[in-house]
Write a protein that holds these residues in place. Structure first.
Motif, PDB file in Angstrom:
ATOM      1  N   LEU A 149      28.041  41.298 -32.460  1.00  0.00           N
ATOM      2  CA  LEU A 149      28.109  42.334 -31.434  1.00  0.00           C
ATOM      3  C   LEU A 149      28.377  41.631 -30.094  1.00  0.00           C
ATOM      4  N   ILE A 150      29.401  42.066 -29.420  1.00  0.00           N
ATOM      5  CA  ILE A 150      29.856  41.348 -28.220  1.00  0.00           C
ATOM      6  C   ILE A 150      29.348  42.042 -26.951  1.00  0.00           C
ATOM      7  N   VAL A 151      28.660  41.274 -26.121  1.00  0.00           N
ATOM      8  CA  VAL A 151      28.132  41.833 -24.864  1.00  0.00           C
ATOM      9  C   VAL A 151      28.917  41.248 -23.693  1.00  0.00           C
ATOM     10  N   TRP A 152      29.450  42.119 -22.871  1.00  0.00           N
ATOM     11  CA  TRP A 152      30.090  41.692 -21.611  1.00  0.00           C
ATOM     12  C   TRP A 152      29.047  41.818 -20.508  1.00  0.00           C
ATOM     13  N   LEU A 153      28.610  40.680 -20.050  1.00  0.00           N
ATOM     14  CA  LEU A 153      27.658  40.627 -18.945  1.00  0.00           C
ATOM     15  C   LEU A 153      28.483  40.523 -17.663  1.00  0.00           C
ATOM     16  N   ALA A 175      34.773  44.231 -25.266  1.00  0.00           N
ATOM     17  CA  ALA A 175      33.418  43.978 -25.792  1.00  0.00           C
ATOM     18  C   ALA A 175      32.778  45.276 -26.276  1.00  0.00           C
ATOM     19  N   ASP A 176      31.753  45.138 -27.116  1.00  0.00           N
ATOM     20  CA  ASP A 176      31.062  46.330 -27.633  1.00  0.00           C
ATOM     21  C   ASP A 176      30.158  46.959 -26.580  1.00  0.00           C
ATOM     22  N   VAL A 208      25.158  51.070 -29.640  1.00  0.00           N
ATOM     23  CA  VAL A 208      26.492  50.688 -30.116  1.00  0.00           C
ATOM     24  C   VAL A 208      26.508  50.303 -31.606  1.00  0.00           C
ATOM     25  N   LEU A 209      25.363  50.448 -32.243  1.00  0.00           N
ATOM     26  CA  LEU A 209      25.340  50.203 -33.682  1.00  0.00           C
ATOM     27  C   LEU A 209      25.756  51.478 -34.391  1.00  0.00           C
ATOM     28  N   LYS A 210      26.409  51.340 -35.526  1.00  0.00           N
ATOM     29  CA  LYS A 210      26.827  52.534 -36.273  1.00  0.00           C
ATOM     30  C   LYS A 210      25.574  53.315 -36.670  1.00  0.00           C
TER      31      LYS A 210
END
Ligand SMILES: Nc1ncnc2c1ncn2[C@@H]1O[C@H](COP(=O)(O)OP(=O)(O)OP(=O)(O)O)[C@@H](O)[C@H]1O
Ligand SMILES: O=C(O)C1=C[C@@H](O)[C@@H](O)[C@H](O)C1
Ligand SMILES: [Mg+2]
Length: 166
Positions: A86-90, A133-134, A159-161
């Motif tokens: 899972l990609i986090v854009w900080l 990103a997610d 953001v999880l299914k």
């Protein structure tokens, strides 16, 4: 760059009970060179290749929080690796990052006559990539790394299914 990926990634890993890896640190350890040295002696292209090599290996692990370098988004190949997780854009305002990094000389791309302008242009070029990103977390003034780690953890379920119940 300088937004807090390493600092907050480490905290997140601890909260989750996950392992922690920082791609910049792995590269520095494996080569015995600092990021500055690698950029100066080998060039950015060689650094980006090493960065992809490291990511391609670490992305295979589960229960791992990975902090990347800010430029990881630049190579298309890296997105296949990033999407293992899972990609986090900080994200944070340039002004905030600039003030944080003013005394810090460990970011080779900021050794520029106009570091604030450089930060601005990097962010502008990369925004369409970071947008893939997610999860997008925008830092608020005065938020501590602990606050941010907590906010990321709270946002992850969104953001999880969603599970289908039968
Ligand atoms: N929320 C925060 N509030 C105040 N200082 C912070 C915060 N997050 C990070 N910092 C400080 O900002 C600096 C940069 O943080 P850090 O090295 O974690 O950024 P980074 O995103 O990993 O940078 P890079 O892209 O170069 O790897 C460090 O000195 C860190 O202590
Ligand atoms: O944003 C970038 O391009 C970089 C960020 C740092 O994490 C390092 O990977 C390096 O300084 C380059
Ligand atoms: Mg870092």
């Amino acid at each position: 760059m300088g937004v807090g990926k390493t600092t907050i990634g480490r905290l997140l890993a601890k909260e989750l009970g996950y392992g922690f890896v920082d791609t910049d640190n792995v590269i520095a350890q494996a080569t015995g060179k600092s990021i500055n040295q690698l950029f100066t002696e080998e060039g950015e292209t060689a650094f980006r290749k090493l960065e992809s090599d490291v990511l391609s290996q670490v992305c295979a692990f589960t229960k791992l929080t990975i902090s990347t370098g800010g430029g990881i988004v630049l190579r298309l190949e890296n997105w296949g690796y990033l999407h293992h997780g899972l990609i986090v854009w900080l994200d944070a305002p340039v002004e905030l990052i600039y003030n944080r990094l003013a005394e810090d000389s460990t970011r080779p791309l900021l050794q520029d006559a106009d570091p604030k302008g450089k930060l601005r242009s990097l962010l502008e070029q990369r925004t369409p990539l970071y947008s893939q990103a997610d999860l997008h977390i925008i830092e608020r003034e005065g938020e501590t790394p602990e606050d941010l780690a907590k906010r990321i953890l709270e946002a992850i379920p969104s953001v999880l299914k969603t599970q289908v119940s039968h």
